[in-house]
Design a protein around this motif. Structure first.
Motif, short mmCIF file in Angstrom:
data_model
loop_
_atom_site.label_atom_id
_atom_site.label_comp_id
_atom_site.label_asym_id
_atom_site.label_seq_id
_atom_site.Cartn_x
_atom_site.Cartn_y
_atom_site.Cartn_z
N GLN A 72 -67.27 57.04 -50.59
CA GLN A 72 -68.54 57.59 -51.06
C GLN A 72 -69.43 57.89 -49.85
OE1 GLN A 72 -69.40 58.15 -54.30
NE2 GLN A 72 -67.35 57.51 -54.90
N SER A 73 -70.19 58.98 -49.91
CA SER A 73 -71.09 59.29 -48.80
C SER A 73 -72.11 58.16 -48.67
CB SER A 73 -71.78 60.63 -49.04
OG SER A 73 -72.53 60.61 -50.23
N GLY A 74 -72.41 57.83 -47.41
CA GLY A 74 -73.33 56.74 -47.12
C GLY A 74 -72.65 55.38 -47.06
N HIS A 75 -71.34 55.32 -47.27
CA HIS A 75 -70.62 54.05 -47.26
C HIS A 75 -69.57 54.03 -46.15
CE1 HIS A 75 -72.30 54.00 -51.33
NE2 HIS A 75 -72.24 52.67 -51.21
N THR A 76 -69.03 52.83 -45.93
CA THR A 76 -68.01 52.61 -44.90
C THR A 76 -66.81 51.92 -45.52
OG1 THR A 76 -69.72 52.33 -43.23
CG2 THR A 76 -67.55 51.49 -42.69
N LYS A 77 -65.60 52.29 -45.07
CA LYS A 77 -64.37 51.58 -45.43
C LYS A 77 -63.63 51.28 -44.15
CE LYS A 77 -63.48 52.61 -50.13
NZ LYS A 77 -62.57 52.87 -51.17
N ALA A 84 -59.66 50.13 -38.23
CA ALA A 84 -60.07 51.53 -38.28
C ALA A 84 -61.15 51.63 -39.35
CB ALA A 84 -58.89 52.42 -38.63
N CYS A 85 -62.35 52.02 -38.95
CA CYS A 85 -63.47 52.14 -39.89
C CYS A 85 -63.85 53.60 -40.06
CB CYS A 85 -64.67 51.34 -39.40
SG CYS A 85 -64.40 49.55 -39.45
N PHE A 86 -64.02 54.00 -41.30
CA PHE A 86 -64.40 55.36 -41.66
C PHE A 86 -65.75 55.30 -42.35
CE2 PHE A 86 -59.85 54.97 -41.68
CZ PHE A 86 -59.38 56.14 -41.13
N TRP A 87 -66.67 56.16 -41.96
CA TRP A 87 -67.92 56.24 -42.70
C TRP A 87 -68.36 57.69 -42.77
CZ3 TRP A 87 -67.70 53.62 -38.05
CH2 TRP A 87 -68.49 54.08 -37.01
N ALA A 88 -69.08 57.95 -43.86
CA ALA A 88 -69.57 59.30 -44.13
C ALA A 88 -71.09 59.25 -44.21
CB ALA A 88 -68.99 59.83 -45.44
N ASP A 89 -71.74 60.32 -43.74
CA ASP A 89 -73.20 60.40 -43.80
C ASP A 89 -73.66 60.40 -45.25
OD1 ASP A 89 -73.44 60.48 -41.06
OD2 ASP A 89 -73.43 62.67 -40.97
N ASP A 90 -74.86 59.90 -45.44
CA ASP A 90 -75.45 59.85 -46.79
C ASP A 90 -75.87 61.26 -47.20
OD1 ASP A 90 -76.25 58.72 -49.10
OD2 ASP A 90 -78.11 57.86 -48.31
#
Length: 184
Positions: A32-37, A105-111
């Motif tokens: 989801q945008s704004g979150h990190t996995k 490995a961390c992935f994050w998307a802008d909000d």
């Protein structure tokens, strides 16, 4: 001393454990945008590690929207950074581990408003499974491998020379025996 025989059932079980068609080749997850996995992998020291990731296009035939960008970071247990990419749609990384432990490995998307869901396909291989040696080879690894190959070459040459020496010696012994038979 007992001799153990393999029954057909045990052969099938052994083959089933050795050949597993359900081994995961890659991982697909939603972000989801704004979150990190984050995904962690326990890797040994001096192991090769190769990974690639890409955003799955939600509508084939159309370009990815600008909202579908990731920031990716790969770090070791001790916080050493091995890969960092900002606002990308795909990428890959390759490195040789310096210490054993969990690599993340961390992935994050802008909000974004409205919130978007990004599907990511991720493939991470380490150790023997990391077969993409051309992207992984480093100068130090190649130099060490070159040294080992030179040592092997010298060993093989020595064995080869010893075999010729023994063959020549055997021929001399046989000739000497033949000579002695003729004159005695």
């Amino acid at each position: 001393m007992a001799i153990h025989r393999l029954t057909p059932v045990s052969v099938v079980l052994i083959l089933g454990f050795l050949w597993n068609p359900f081994i995961a080749q890659s991982l697909r997850f939603d972000l989801q945008s704004g979150h990190t996995k984050c995904i962690a992998e326990d890797i040994k020291t001096n192991s090769m590690s190769v990974g690639k990731y890409s955003i799955v296009n939600p509508s084939d035939g159309h370009p990815l929207p600008d909202s579908h960008k990731l920031t990716v970071r790969v770090t070791s247990t001790y916080g050493n950074s091995y890969h960092y990419a900002e606002h990308v749609q795909s990428g890959h990384f390759a490195f040789q581990t310096a210490e054993a432990g969990d690599y993340m490995a961390c992935f994050w998307a802008d909000d974004h408003k409205p919130q978007t869901t990004i599907t990511v396909e991720f493939d991470w291989k380490s150790g023997v499974a990391a077969k993409d040696w051309t992207n992984v080879a480093k100068k130090g690894s190649v130099d060490a491998m070159e040294l080992e190959l030179k040592k092997l070459y010298d060993t093989i040459t020595s064995i080869h020379d010893e075999m010729f020496y023994l063959r020549e010696r055997q021929v001399k012994v046989v000739c000497r025996r033949q000579f002695m038979k003729l004159f005695l």
